[in-house]
Design a protein around this motif. Structure first.
Motif, PDB file in Angstrom:
ATOM      1  N   ALA A   1       0.677  -1.048   0.303  1.00 54.51           N
ATOM      2  CA  ALA A   1      -0.060  -0.152  -0.278  1.00 54.51           C
ATOM      3  C   ALA A   1       0.371   1.150   0.226  1.00 54.51           C
ATOM      4  N   ALA A   2       0.076   2.331  -0.861  1.00 49.55           N
ATOM      5  CA  ALA A   2       1.125   3.541  -0.524  1.00 49.55           C
ATOM      6  C   ALA A   2       1.837   4.183  -0.711  1.00 49.55           C
ATOM      7  N   LEU A   3       2.673   3.590  -2.409  1.00 49.49           N
ATOM      8  CA  LEU A   3       3.478   3.468  -3.181  1.00 49.49           C
ATOM      9  C   LEU A   3       4.163   4.911  -2.821  1.00 49.49           C
ATOM     10  N   GLN A   4       5.242   5.772  -2.962  1.00 44.57           N
ATOM     11  CA  GLN A   4       5.255   6.539  -2.726  1.00 44.57           C
ATOM     12  C   GLN A   4       6.150   6.489  -4.554  1.00 44.57           C
ATOM     13  N   PRO A   5       5.455   7.885  -5.549  1.00 44.19           N
ATOM     14  CA  PRO A   5       5.670   7.397  -6.914  1.00 44.19           C
ATOM     15  C   PRO A   5       6.932   7.111  -8.011  1.00 44.19           C
ATOM     16  N   LEU A   6       8.279   7.453  -7.055  1.00 42.44           N
ATOM     17  CA  LEU A   6       9.254   6.728  -7.550  1.00 42.44           C
ATOM     18  C   LEU A   6       9.525   5.014  -7.074  1.00 42.44           C
ATOM     19  N   VAL A   7       8.855   4.873  -6.136  1.00 42.17           N
ATOM     20  CA  VAL A   7       8.870   4.092  -5.521  1.00 42.17           C
ATOM     21  C   VAL A   7       8.441   2.827  -6.385  1.00 42.17           C
ATOM     22  N   LEU A   8       7.121   3.469  -7.011  1.00 45.45           N
ATOM     23  CA  LEU A   8       5.965   3.137  -7.912  1.00 45.45           C
ATOM     24  C   LEU A   8       6.133   2.214  -9.411  1.00 45.45           C
ATOM     25  N   GLU A   9       7.095   4.330  -9.893  1.00 41.14           N
ATOM     26  CA  GLU A   9       7.892   4.074 -10.808  1.00 41.14           C
ATOM     27  C   GLU A   9       9.275   2.353 -10.549  1.00 41.14           C
ATOM     28  N   VAL A  10       9.572   2.228  -9.744  1.00 41.17           N
ATOM     29  CA  VAL A  10      10.864   1.378  -9.806  1.00 41.17           C
ATOM     30  C   VAL A  10       9.798  -0.183  -9.911  1.00 41.17           C
ATOM     31  N   PHE A  11       8.234   0.046  -9.513  1.00 43.51           N
ATOM     32  CA  PHE A  11       8.004  -1.571  -9.009  1.00 43.51           C
ATOM     33  C   PHE A  11       7.457  -1.769 -10.761  1.00 43.51           C
ATOM     34  N   THR A  12       6.618  -0.385 -11.442  1.00 44.95           N
ATOM     35  CA  THR A  12       6.208  -0.395 -12.613  1.00 44.95           C
ATOM     36  C   THR A  12       7.169  -0.840 -13.512  1.00 44.95           C
ATOM     37  N   ILE A  13       8.764  -0.483 -13.941  1.00 50.13           N
ATOM     38  CA  ILE A  13       9.908  -0.656 -14.907  1.00 50.13           C
ATOM     39  C   ILE A  13      10.309  -2.288 -14.104  1.00 50.13           C
ATOM     40  N   SER A  14      10.007  -2.852 -13.492  1.00 46.93           N
ATOM     41  CA  SER A  14      10.693  -3.687 -13.507  1.00 46.93           C
ATOM     42  C   SER A  14      10.047  -4.942 -13.031  1.00 46.93           C
ATOM     43  N   ARG A  15       7.996  -4.258 -13.396  1.00 54.56           N
ATOM     44  CA  ARG A  15       7.339  -5.459 -13.867  1.00 54.56           C
ATOM     45  C   ARG A  15       7.167  -6.134 -12.409  1.00 54.56           C
ATOM     46  N   PHE A  16       6.920  -5.800 -11.135  1.00 55.35           N
ATOM     47  CA  PHE A  16       6.720  -6.249  -9.614  1.00 55.35           C
ATOM     48  C   PHE A  16       5.363  -5.368  -9.511  1.00 55.35           C
ATOM     49  N   ASP A  17       4.564  -4.916 -10.501  1.00 59.23           N
ATOM     50  CA  ASP A  17       3.439  -4.151 -10.084  1.00 59.23           C
ATOM     51  C   ASP A  17       2.731  -5.445 -10.759  1.00 59.23           C
ATOM     52  N   MET A  18       2.919  -6.254 -11.608  1.00 55.48           N
ATOM     53  CA  MET A  18       2.262  -7.345 -11.671  1.00 55.48           C
ATOM     54  C   MET A  18       2.115  -9.197 -10.498  1.00 55.48           C
ATOM     55  N   LEU A  19       3.302  -8.789 -10.203  1.00 52.48           N
ATOM     56  CA  LEU A  19       3.713  -9.393  -9.251  1.00 52.48           C
ATOM     57  C   LEU A  19       3.255  -9.871  -7.331  1.00 52.48           C
ATOM     58  N   PHE A  20       2.439  -8.434  -7.361  1.00 57.12           N
ATOM     59  CA  PHE A  20       1.915  -7.917  -6.121  1.00 57.12           C
ATOM     60  C   PHE A  20       0.623  -7.217  -6.368  1.00 57.12           C
TER      61      PHE A  20
END
Length: 117
Positions: free
Chosen positions: A81-100
């Motif tokens: 929850a509540a990922l800061q913009p830079l952290v969310l960008e890292v998750f998106t670029i690394s595709r970890f947004d698909m894992l979590f």
């Protein structure tokens, strides 16, 4: 790293702060590990509130990947929850947004896992 655990019904909220990078990833993993054991099908759900995390590196992502694999193998549920913009960008670029499962804030995450806010 202190995770400031807070129980909310059958949900445990963990709130890391600062950077989860080469210097702090081992401490993050060590702090997270004891909570993973209880995150099972009939145990607690975990919400990791990232509002206080301003940076995560690949080694921090690896610690999370190991954690989510363990939780899924145990039949548990762990959401972010509540990922800061830079952290969310890292998750998106690394595709970890698909894992979590990622929620915009703590309340949305708690509602999704059935914890009280």
């Amino acid at each position: 790293m202190e995770l400031q655990p807070q129980q909310s019904g059958r949900t445990l909220v963990l709130s890391p702060a600062g950077r989860i990078d080469h210097t702090h990833a081992d401490a993050f993993k060590l702090a997270l590990d004891p909570h993973l054991r209880d995150c099972t099908k009939d145990g607690v759900a975990l919400v990791i509130d990232f509002s206080g995390v301003n940076y995560i590196s690949s080694i921090g992502l690896r610690a999370l990947m190991v954690a989510i694999k363990q939780v899924k193998a145990q039949g548990g549920r762990m959401v972010l929850a509540a990922l800061q913009p830079l952290v969310l960008e890292v998750f998106t670029i690394s595709r970890f947004d698909m894992l979590f499962e990622i929620f915009p804030d703590r309340d949305a995450a708690l509602a999704a896992v059935g914890g009280a806010s």
